[in-house]
Design a protein around this motif. Structure first.
Motif, PDB file in Angstrom:
ATOM      1  N   THR A   9       0.816  -1.211   0.000  1.00  0.00           N
ATOM      2  CA  THR A   9       0.000   0.000   0.000  1.00  0.00           C
ATOM      3  C   THR A   9       0.852   1.265   0.000  1.00  0.00           C
ATOM      4  OG1 THR A   9      -1.757  -1.158   1.205  1.00  0.00           O
ATOM      5  CG2 THR A   9      -1.778   1.243   1.323  1.00  0.00           C
ATOM      6  N   SER A  46      -1.642  -4.780  -2.887  1.00  0.00           N
ATOM      7  CA  SER A  46      -2.401  -4.240  -1.755  1.00  0.00           C
ATOM      8  C   SER A  46      -3.024  -2.924  -2.211  1.00  0.00           C
ATOM      9  CB  SER A  46      -1.462  -3.993  -0.586  1.00  0.00           C
ATOM     10  OG  SER A  46      -0.843  -5.181  -0.196  1.00  0.00           O
ATOM     11  N   ALA A  47      -3.515  -2.173  -1.249  1.00  0.00           N
ATOM     12  CA  ALA A  47      -4.011  -0.803  -1.441  1.00  0.00           C
ATOM     13  C   ALA A  47      -5.499  -0.689  -1.723  1.00  0.00           C
ATOM     14  CB  ALA A  47      -3.224  -0.045  -2.509  1.00  0.00           C
ATOM     15  N   ALA A  48      -6.245  -1.798  -1.654  1.00  0.00           N
ATOM     16  CA  ALA A  48      -7.692  -1.688  -1.870  1.00  0.00           C
ATOM     17  C   ALA A  48      -8.330  -0.822  -0.785  1.00  0.00           C
ATOM     18  CB  ALA A  48      -8.328  -3.071  -1.875  1.00  0.00           C
ATOM     19  N   ILE A  49      -7.955  -1.088   0.463  1.00  0.00           N
ATOM     20  CA  ILE A  49      -8.577  -0.347   1.573  1.00  0.00           C
ATOM     21  C   ILE A  49      -8.218   1.135   1.466  1.00  0.00           C
ATOM     22  CG2 ILE A  49      -8.594  -0.040   4.092  1.00  0.00           C
ATOM     23  CD1 ILE A  49      -8.127  -3.129   4.283  1.00  0.00           C
ATOM     24  N   ASN A 130      -5.396 -10.272  -4.659  1.00  0.00           N
ATOM     25  CA  ASN A 130      -5.474  -9.562  -3.377  1.00  0.00           C
ATOM     26  C   ASN A 130      -6.305 -10.417  -2.438  1.00  0.00           C
ATOM     27  OD1 ASN A 130      -5.324  -7.641  -1.324  1.00  0.00           O
ATOM     28  ND2 ASN A 130      -6.435  -6.040  -2.431  1.00  0.00           N
ATOM     29  N   GLU A 131      -6.233 -10.108  -1.154  1.00  0.00           N
ATOM     30  CA  GLU A 131      -7.121 -10.789  -0.211  1.00  0.00           C
ATOM     31  C   GLU A 131      -8.531 -10.258  -0.437  1.00  0.00           C
ATOM     32  OE1 GLU A 131      -5.823 -10.670   3.859  1.00  0.00           O
ATOM     33  OE2 GLU A 131      -7.200 -12.302   4.389  1.00  0.00           O
ATOM     34  N   ASP A 133     -10.906  -8.836   1.002  1.00  0.00           N
ATOM     35  CA  ASP A 133     -11.182  -8.128   2.254  1.00  0.00           C
ATOM     36  C   ASP A 133     -12.674  -7.974   2.539  1.00  0.00           C
ATOM     37  OD1 ASP A 133      -8.398  -7.509   2.900  1.00  0.00           O
ATOM     38  OD2 ASP A 133      -8.478  -6.165   1.185  1.00  0.00           O
ATOM     39  N   GLY A 143      -4.480 -10.346   6.466  1.00  0.00           N
ATOM     40  CA  GLY A 143      -4.316  -8.976   6.977  1.00  0.00           C
ATOM     41  C   GLY A 143      -3.293  -8.197   6.163  1.00  0.00           C
ATOM     42  N   ASP A 144      -2.104  -8.730   6.067  1.00  0.00           N
ATOM     43  CA  ASP A 144      -1.109  -8.120   5.183  1.00  0.00           C
ATOM     44  C   ASP A 144      -1.019  -9.021   3.948  1.00  0.00           C
ATOM     45  OD1 ASP A 144       1.331 -10.085   5.261  1.00  0.00           O
ATOM     46  OD2 ASP A 144       0.545  -9.936   7.290  1.00  0.00           O
ATOM     47  N   ASN A 145      -0.480  -8.495   2.861  1.00  0.00           N
ATOM     48  CA  ASN A 145      -0.407  -9.326   1.648  1.00  0.00           C
ATOM     49  C   ASN A 145       0.938 -10.034   1.490  1.00  0.00           C
ATOM     50  OD1 ASN A 145      -2.961  -9.061   0.730  1.00  0.00           O
ATOM     51  ND2 ASN A 145      -2.504  -7.555  -0.877  1.00  0.00           N
ATOM     52  N   SER A 205      -2.117   3.407   6.711  1.00  0.00           N
ATOM     53  CA  SER A 205      -2.961   2.563   5.877  1.00  0.00           C
ATOM     54  C   SER A 205      -2.330   1.233   5.501  1.00  0.00           C
ATOM     55  CB  SER A 205      -3.379   3.315   4.618  1.00  0.00           C
ATOM     56  OG  SER A 205      -2.367   4.159   4.171  1.00  0.00           O
ATOM     57  N   ALA A 206      -0.977   1.142   5.510  1.00  0.00           N
ATOM     58  CA  ALA A 206      -0.358  -0.132   5.134  1.00  0.00           C
ATOM     59  C   ALA A 206      -0.366  -1.079   6.327  1.00  0.00           C
ATOM     60  CB  ALA A 206       1.069   0.115   4.673  1.00  0.00           C
ATOM     61  N   ARG A 207      -0.468  -2.389   6.029  1.00  0.00           N
ATOM     62  CA  ARG A 207      -0.594  -3.356   7.109  1.00  0.00           C
ATOM     63  C   ARG A 207       0.717  -4.087   7.400  1.00  0.00           C
ATOM     64  NH1 ARG A 207      -4.479  -4.430  10.567  1.00  0.00           N
ATOM     65  NH2 ARG A 207      -3.530  -6.478  10.552  1.00  0.00           N
ATOM     66  N   GLY A 208       1.568  -4.165   6.398  1.00  0.00           N
ATOM     67  CA  GLY A 208       2.701  -5.081   6.499  1.00  0.00           C
ATOM     68  C   GLY A 208       3.791  -4.696   7.470  1.00  0.00           C
TER      69      GLY A 208
HETATM   70  N1  GLU Z   1      -5.741  -6.497   1.355  1.00  0.00           N
HETATM   71  C1  GLU Z   1      -5.323  -5.232   1.903  1.00  0.00           C
HETATM   72  C2  GLU Z   1      -5.622  -4.118   0.903  1.00  0.00           C
HETATM   73  O1  GLU Z   1      -5.657  -4.366  -0.284  1.00  0.00           O
HETATM   74  C3  GLU Z   1      -3.843  -5.282   2.204  1.00  0.00           C
HETATM   75  C4  GLU Z   1      -3.369  -4.166   3.043  1.00  0.00           C
HETATM   76  C5  GLU Z   1      -1.849  -4.059   3.104  1.00  0.00           C
HETATM   77  O2  GLU Z   1      -1.152  -5.105   3.040  1.00  0.00           O
HETATM   78  O3  GLU Z   1      -1.339  -2.955   3.199  1.00  0.00           O
HETATM   79  O4  GLU Z   1      -5.833  -2.998   1.307  1.00  0.00           O
END
Ligand code: GLU
Length: 349
Positions: A9, A46-49, A130-131, A133, A143-145, A205-208
């Motif tokens: 993200t 990532s970055a959908a959220i 992507n996950e 979500d 949670g993280d990709n 916003s990033a999870r990793g």
């Molecule tokens: N599946 C989450 C998204 O696309 C991943 C978030 C992340 O790894 O930063 O937002």
């Protein structure tokens, strides 16, 4: 050659969640180069959220999971439409594949995902993973990709996993906090010290963060896949990483590879409890390849059901294995059969 590329993200959006189109353009251009060179590429993005935020004028990252899911439904399609447009400009086609952690434990789903990814690669399409979500349970998700990308790399039997992020690679300490921190070029074994030095993410916003990248590198290593963590901002980073040029941090794959079932037990199954074992049992499972018997288990912690995943620790508290138990915590005192069968036990030392 099959290459799995994961981008985070923080490389794709600004803090408000606006998509960094130039960055996506550069990524897709590099993917197109690899494709021209005959490589098959799977993109895990990532970055959908984050990308959902501007649509609803949300500046702060919401803390409740349901709002994050709602944002993901909005951001995922925005993200994909940019990828699609960019890929099309190189005469390429992208195919969206959304997965959940549970898909990796359900053999039928697992084989289905593998089949569809292989079909897409055969058709010359770039799978964009992507996950999912929007429908993923808060408790049971990647949670993280990073780990998701590593599981996908195993699934498609990739040759390389490239994790693109906003730092150069793995450092001896967190470079944001210590200015003497040095980039590590090659890692043979992911040890405790490395994990201690790895920071989490500083982005809202990033999870990793580096900890989840190390977890992904470990999965890749146990899958016999070479993994590279490198900066998404480095020019031609993908071509360099694929050609073996020294970029970022490279992790050496292990010679011995785990089956997909054991990989899931070891690295994806949620931990429901801990079993501490005596020295005799440790020797029997680690060196002798034996099942874990109840007699060697000194104590159990947590409430678990038969089939749940437990961490197995030695008397010093080190995790030596992970496995699926044959009995629930309530039945443990009376158990006489194998507590964890060797086929369901993954040795992690
Ligand atoms: N599946 C989450 C998204 O696309 C991943 C978030 C992340 O790894 O930063 O937002």
């Amino acid at each position: 050659m099959i290459v799995v590329v994961k981008i985070g993200t923080s490389s794709l959006t600004d803090e408000m969640g606006n998509l960094e189109v130039a960055q996506i353009e550069s990524l897709v251009q590099q993917i197109a180069e690899l494709k021209k060179d005959g490589k098959k590429v799977v993109l895990v993005t990532s970055a959908a959220i984050a990308a959902g935020k501007p649509a609803l004028n949300i500046a702060e990252q919401p803390s409740d999971y349901l709002s994050l899911q709602a944002l993901a439904t909005i951001g995922q399609s925005r993200l994909l439409s940019i990828y699609e447009k960019e890929l099309n400009s190189y005469g390429l086609v992208g195919g969206q594949v959304l997965v959940t952690l549970e898909d990796f434990s359900n053999r039928k789903h697992y084989l289905r995902i593998r089949a569809v990814l292989e079909k897409l690669l055969e058709l010359g399409v770039v799978p964009i993973v992507n996950e999912n979500d929007a429908i993923t349970d808060e408790e049971i998700r990647f949670g993280d990709n990073d780990r998701l990308a590593a599981m996908v790399a195993h699934l498609v039997r990739a040759d390389k996993l490239i994790l693109l992020t906003d730092t150069e690679g793995v450092y001896t300490a967190d470079p944001r906090l210590e200015k003497d921190a040095e980039l590590i070029r090659e890692i043979d074994e992911i040890n405790k010290e490395l994990e201690k030095g790895a920071g989490g993410t500083q982005s809202d916003s990033a999870r990793g963060g580096m900890a989840s990248k190390l977890a992904a590198a470990r999965i890749a290593s146990w899958s016999g896949i070479s993994c590279i963590i490198a900066s998404s901002f480095l020019e031609n980073v993908l071509a360099k990483a694929v050609s073996g040029e020294s970029v970022g941090t490279t992790f050496k794959p292990k010679d011995q590879q785990l089956s997909s079932k054991k990989l899931w037990i070891g690295f994806a199954a949620p931990v429901c409890g801990v079993a501490t074992v005596d020295d005799g049992a440790k020797k029997a499972v680690v060196e002798g390849g034996k099942s874990l018997l109840p007699v060697g288990v000194v104590s159990v912690e947590g409430e678990f059901e038969s089939g749940d995943a437990l961490e197995v620790k030695d008397l010093a508290g080190e995790i030596i294995a992970k496995g699926l138990t044959n009995c629930s915590s309530a039945e443990f005192e009376k158990a006489t059969d194998e507590f964890i069968h060797r086929d369901d036990l993954v040795i992690l030392v």
